[in-house]
Scaffold this motif. Structure first.
Motif, mmCIF file in Angstrom:
data_model
loop_
_atom_site.group_PDB
_atom_site.id
_atom_site.type_symbol
_atom_site.label_atom_id
_atom_site.label_comp_id
_atom_site.label_asym_id
_atom_site.label_seq_id
_atom_site.Cartn_x
_atom_site.Cartn_y
_atom_site.Cartn_z
ATOM 1 N N HIS A 143 1.449 8.666 -6.672
ATOM 2 C CA HIS A 143 1.189 7.219 -6.606
ATOM 3 C C HIS A 143 2.347 6.457 -5.977
ATOM 4 O O HIS A 143 2.160 5.360 -5.446
ATOM 5 N N LEU A 144 3.549 7.009 -6.087
ATOM 6 C CA LEU A 144 4.713 6.295 -5.565
ATOM 7 C C LEU A 144 4.610 6.088 -4.052
ATOM 8 O O LEU A 144 5.198 5.153 -3.502
ATOM 9 N N ALA A 180 2.139 5.005 -2.461
ATOM 10 C CA ALA A 180 1.462 3.729 -2.193
ATOM 11 C C ALA A 180 2.459 2.583 -2.081
ATOM 12 O O ALA A 180 2.165 1.543 -1.491
ATOM 13 N N HIS A 181 3.639 2.773 -2.671
ATOM 14 C CA HIS A 181 4.659 1.721 -2.632
ATOM 15 C C HIS A 181 5.771 2.057 -1.627
ATOM 16 O O HIS A 181 6.791 1.374 -1.574
ATOM 17 N N THR A 198 0.555 12.272 -11.272
ATOM 18 C CA THR A 198 0.697 10.840 -10.961
ATOM 19 C C THR A 198 1.851 10.551 -10.003
ATOM 20 O O THR A 198 1.991 9.420 -9.528
ATOM 21 N N GLY A 199 2.691 11.552 -9.753
ATOM 22 C CA GLY A 199 3.878 11.312 -8.917
ATOM 23 C C GLY A 199 3.527 10.790 -7.537
ATOM 24 O O GLY A 199 4.270 9.983 -6.952
ATOM 25 N N GLN A 212 -1.174 2.615 -10.173
ATOM 26 C CA GLN A 212 -0.405 3.373 -9.173
ATOM 27 C C GLN A 212 1.059 3.520 -9.571
ATOM 28 O O GLN A 212 1.974 3.294 -8.773
ATOM 29 N N PHE A 230 7.501 4.923 -1.660
ATOM 30 C CA PHE A 230 8.561 5.716 -2.294
ATOM 31 C C PHE A 230 8.059 7.112 -2.628
ATOM 32 O O PHE A 230 6.922 7.465 -2.320
ATOM 33 N N ALA A 232 3.944 6.176 -11.484
ATOM 34 C CA ALA A 232 4.203 7.567 -11.847
ATOM 35 C C ALA A 232 4.472 7.637 -13.342
ATOM 36 O O ALA A 232 5.228 6.827 -13.892
#
Lengths: 374, 374
Positions: free
Chosen positions: A41-42, A44-45, A38-39, B152, A47, B154
């Motif tokens: 996903h950051l 998308a923001h 899941t890391g 989205q 980061f 982490a």
């Protein structure tokens, strides 16, 4: 005192205390794998995660001008000791229990170089009436506040659910989440700079802290006077167990102010000194000077008939937190900690060599495969 | 269906379901006061709290270039329904339970305008063997991962303690902490701009979500077929209760991308639509259009014999989240939410007037003193 105890034929080990890590670990591994995925996903923001913090004591995200660190930590079964002792003495120990709960989170968060900023309280009771004991509730609130004062963190809020049917009647499940930042970013300590030649500095523990309590409770059942047994210094076993965990963030903050950035830190909790080889690097951690055991751990080791390998591999044995520092900063770090009232010692050094912890004065070695955290 | 239920003489209210808020509240108030006194500690680190976030759903700190928001949230007793249903059907519902747990934290965090970045898992089991049910464990991990994907965020890590003696045997205490940032700082929505003329937009709930479960469980005891009772649409009561909570952060993030900043948000959880007057300002919230109840809440209202005042003051009744927006942005917000698969409605408006919620079509009013959160 051992003279008050009848001889027992069998040593008491942690496995006998009822926690079976073999059952928990497959879930943990599955969870860690899913979490790692899941890391990304950051992104998308805008980061990114600090990949080296995966598997460390706190998770770190790069948000541009600073790093963000966060964690949630459970206190564990220490409240059961407080509950038993309250029955025996009429006192409430929940002020100390509150400090323990915050320490679990704060002492983990600071290992990555973070300044703890916000603590959230998680107090899940077995029913609404748990909160009806005013003495206990006030102690919990007062202890929580005091620990926040010590760490200079803001108590942001929290949850006080009544969970009849999930939390056992008359009990409370305590946890704490903590959020902080790493700023300047050069304070990040996830082990990149950890290496041969670093000094290992121990910060003193106050007692058992909050790990090994299942074993401690099992021992109480075997002692003829239970928690009221004198441990040899006039203090009862129960009182000694309930001495709250040291909060180490004042030390790490003072080190930062003095320009000292540890290369790595280890919060010595479950797994005892095996935690000293927490970092994945293949390095040998040689301990040349063993700090005094606290009286309660000395008592437990003796009464449970734990050899040094078992005791130092399970309990903190007087060392609550380890700093890995440039060797020329070690003495200064010790002075800073002592000036804050927390004893400290230069205890050893990091060396090239296979992954292991060598406790020279005790002739104890923990090999790399004796610690499985990731 | 009510035809499957014998007539009962007494309505079933939330107080009868065993949660006594009178006992919890004195502790809560003491804790809130103590917590408020710790905000000034942030000054020692060069930061400050956003005072207006005290008492809001998430706590906000100004760390300079951005705001930091954090929270810890408990799922509550919904796992008891999942456990009962697993016995009845042989299925595991813990994928949905995982989503519920994350939703509790994420849906609160976004109310202040934050982008959720990191979620931590808190899974405290009644013993190591809880984790031995591979089907359940895998469902929990998979559901947690999927909810992180949807939001989205982490998954940073977490805790999986085995708490025999604290958590009841065979049960699990689930919670989630969430950390996020508010960036740009203009996204902060703690109610400064909330005022007369704002539109109120409801985002659809999927069912009961995770509040009111004590009442729901009590009702199951009264139904002749319990959780297997058909609620009138071919779905069993248990299955309908276990539909997971909607995750609303995709909507708030999409609004931000479209340049829409809500003036305020309310996560409609405990206290039902009384939560619409969550903000301390003295304003009247007039609801002119009531969205469809979900089938399970319609069933519960009927079977528990709740009048509208009780039902809408306790349960979400189809509205899981409320946005307070500039009136000319309301229709666009509805479109954005619908484009993400979450139904939405312009449901009413904010007016000058005494603090209260007026649900015009139902002739129900909640006065300001019917909600005590701070």
């Amino acid at each position: 005192m051992s003279s008050t105890t009848p001889p027992t034929n069998t040593p008491l080990t942690y496995d006998q205390a009822g926690v079976n890590y073999d059952l928990i670990d497959p879930l943990k591994i599955a969870a860690q794998r899913a979490a790692a995925a899941t890391g990304s996903h950051l992104g998308a923001h805008g980061f990114s995660e600090v990949g080296a913090s995966r598997g460390e004591s706190a998770y770190v995200v790069d948000v541009g001008p600073m790093y963000l660190a966060s964690i949630v930590e459970c206190l564990g079964t220490k409240p059961l000791v407080a509950d038993d002792m309250a029955k025996l003495t009429g006192k409430s120990y929940y002020d100390g229990i509150a400090q323990d709960t915050i320490a679990m989170a704060v002492n983990d968060l600071i290992t990555v170089g973070a300044t703890p900023l916000v603590v959230q309280a998680y107090w899940a009771a077995g029913g609404s009436d748990w909160f009806n004991d005013a003495q206990r509730s006030q102690a919990l609130v007062a202890g929580w506040k005091k620990a926040c004062d010590t760490c200079q963190v803001a108590w942001g809020g929290g949850e006080t659910p009544a969970l009849a049917g999930i939390v056992a009647d008359g009990r409370v499940d305590l946890a704490s989440s903590c959020t902080g930042i790493i700023s300047p970013k050069s304070r990040l300590s996830v082990g990149d700079k950890l290496g041969a030649g670093d000094a290992i500095v121990f910060l003193a523990a106050s007692g058992i802290h909050a790990n090994g309590l299942s074993l401690a409770r099992k021992l109480a059942e075997r002692l003829p006077q239970g928690y009221l047994t004198d441990i040899g210094n006039g203090q009862s076993y129960g009182e000694a167990l309930l001495v709250p965990t040291v909060l180490y963030s004042p030390v790490t903050e003072a080190l930062a102010k003095a320009g000292i950035t540890p290369h790595y830190c280890a919060n010595v909790t479950g797994h005892g000194w095996r935690k000293l080889m927490r970092h994945p690097k293949a390095l040998t951690y040689r301990i040349t000077s063993v700090p005094p055991k606290t009286a309660v751990l000395d008592f437990m080791q003796r009464e449970c008939q734990l050899d040094d390998h078992e005791a130092y591999g399970t309990l903190n044995m007087g060392a609550g937190f380890a700093l890995y520092l440039a060797a020329d900063q070690a003495e200064r770090a010790v002075e800073i900690s002592r000036s804050l009232g927390i004893d400290a010692w230069v205890a050893g050094r990091v060396e090239e060599g296979p992954k292991r912890v060598v406790i020279e004065p005790l002739n104890v070695t923990f090999d790399g495969d004796e610690l499985q955290l990731r």
